[in-house]
Design an enzyme around this catalytic site. Sequence first.
Site, mmCIF file in Angstrom:
data_model
loop_
_atom_site.group_PDB
_atom_site.id
_atom_site.type_symbol
_atom_site.label_atom_id
_atom_site.label_comp_id
_atom_site.label_asym_id
_atom_site.label_seq_id
_atom_site.Cartn_x
_atom_site.Cartn_y
_atom_site.Cartn_z
ATOM 1 N N GLY A 258 0.483 -1.392 0.086
ATOM 2 C CA GLY A 258 0.353 -0.052 0.169
ATOM 3 C C GLY A 258 0.898 1.594 0.423
ATOM 4 O O GLY A 258 1.883 1.088 0.105
ATOM 5 N N HIS A 259 0.525 2.151 -0.303
ATOM 6 C CA HIS A 259 1.192 3.914 -0.060
ATOM 7 C C HIS A 259 1.413 3.619 1.574
ATOM 8 O O HIS A 259 0.788 3.594 2.235
ATOM 9 C CB HIS A 259 0.092 4.598 -0.822
ATOM 10 N N ASN A 260 2.408 4.664 1.201
ATOM 11 C CA ASN A 260 3.268 5.516 2.029
ATOM 12 C C ASN A 260 3.970 4.120 2.952
ATOM 13 O O ASN A 260 5.238 4.370 3.864
ATOM 14 C CB ASN A 260 2.528 5.691 2.982
#
Length: 355
Positions: A258-260
Amino acid sequence: MEHNWFFPPHDGVRLGDLAARLGAELADAAHADRIVRSVSPVSRAKDGDLCYILSRKFRAELETSEATAILCDRALAPLIPSKIAVLLSTRPHTAFARAGEILYPAAMRPEAMTSSPAGVAQGAYVDPQARLENNVSIEPMAVIGRGAEIGEGSRIGPGAIVGAGVRIGRDCTIAAGVTIQCALIGNNVIIHPGARIGQDGFGYAPGLRPGMIKIVQIGRVIIQDHVEIGANTTVDRGTMDDTVIGEGTKIDNQVQVGHNVRIGRHCGIVSGVGIAGSTRIGDGVMIGGAAGINGHITIGDGAQIAAMSGVVADIPPGEKYGGIPARPMRDFLRDMAEIAMRSSTRVQKKGGNDE
């Protein structure tokens, strides 16, 4: 097994030379001129094959094996029939992996789908503002976007898409059907077919009416040197920060990052793992297949997570966790033993009532 034309046998390597390259010891110097051409499981090994064993459970298979040589540690050497040459190694599994690379170099990364020489193949598109160093191969139907940069010795497979402004380092292999956008990729990176790198992360805010409003995703994906990413794996770009995969990390097929998310160096992540946004994963972490990792948590250096676990909170460095919710392995195993014992007791009581 019938002859495998996808990966034909090597022309041959002398055992003496192979031992030197592997840092192994040939138990009997008289076997130095024997030739190995392929690798094989012990059970079906033939003349010219190299095998390895890690435990005594292969004893029965050794009796009928026709292998030319077997890699093992010194404790297992007495099990090997005298007709088979023995290569001694303190790390036979690692030595066997290196032998496979020597005998089958083409199998170490996705092969080119066409016989086109280095350069831009007919049917590929490279934007005039893209920059390619020497000895870059672009296979048919690949698209290289505006301002993209690709380093020397890298190969972009057929149908792959490298988005505008993407940077790809040297000696990388980007396989068929991969899409890459908003990403900076280091040297000697392998990305297998169908992987998706740098698309939107999953982020929404509640709307004024029923429904959700999309949160802008303006971060990047940074993939460091010597990373390998499996087929159909997805790595989302960051929301405002970057998604980072550290040097030497290996990610299996069908993993969601996922993001980050920030993954450290030399981690191993097995198929089916899902890692929610903003998770921090330290160096040398191993995550078993189909584990789910909650967002906004930290997994310490060297931690190990069992397959099919659900991780909902931080894991300290060096710990082994398993289960749903994931907990220290000793607690998880104790809980499983208690469940099994209670289940057995219920079955016994039910059986007694039936009588």
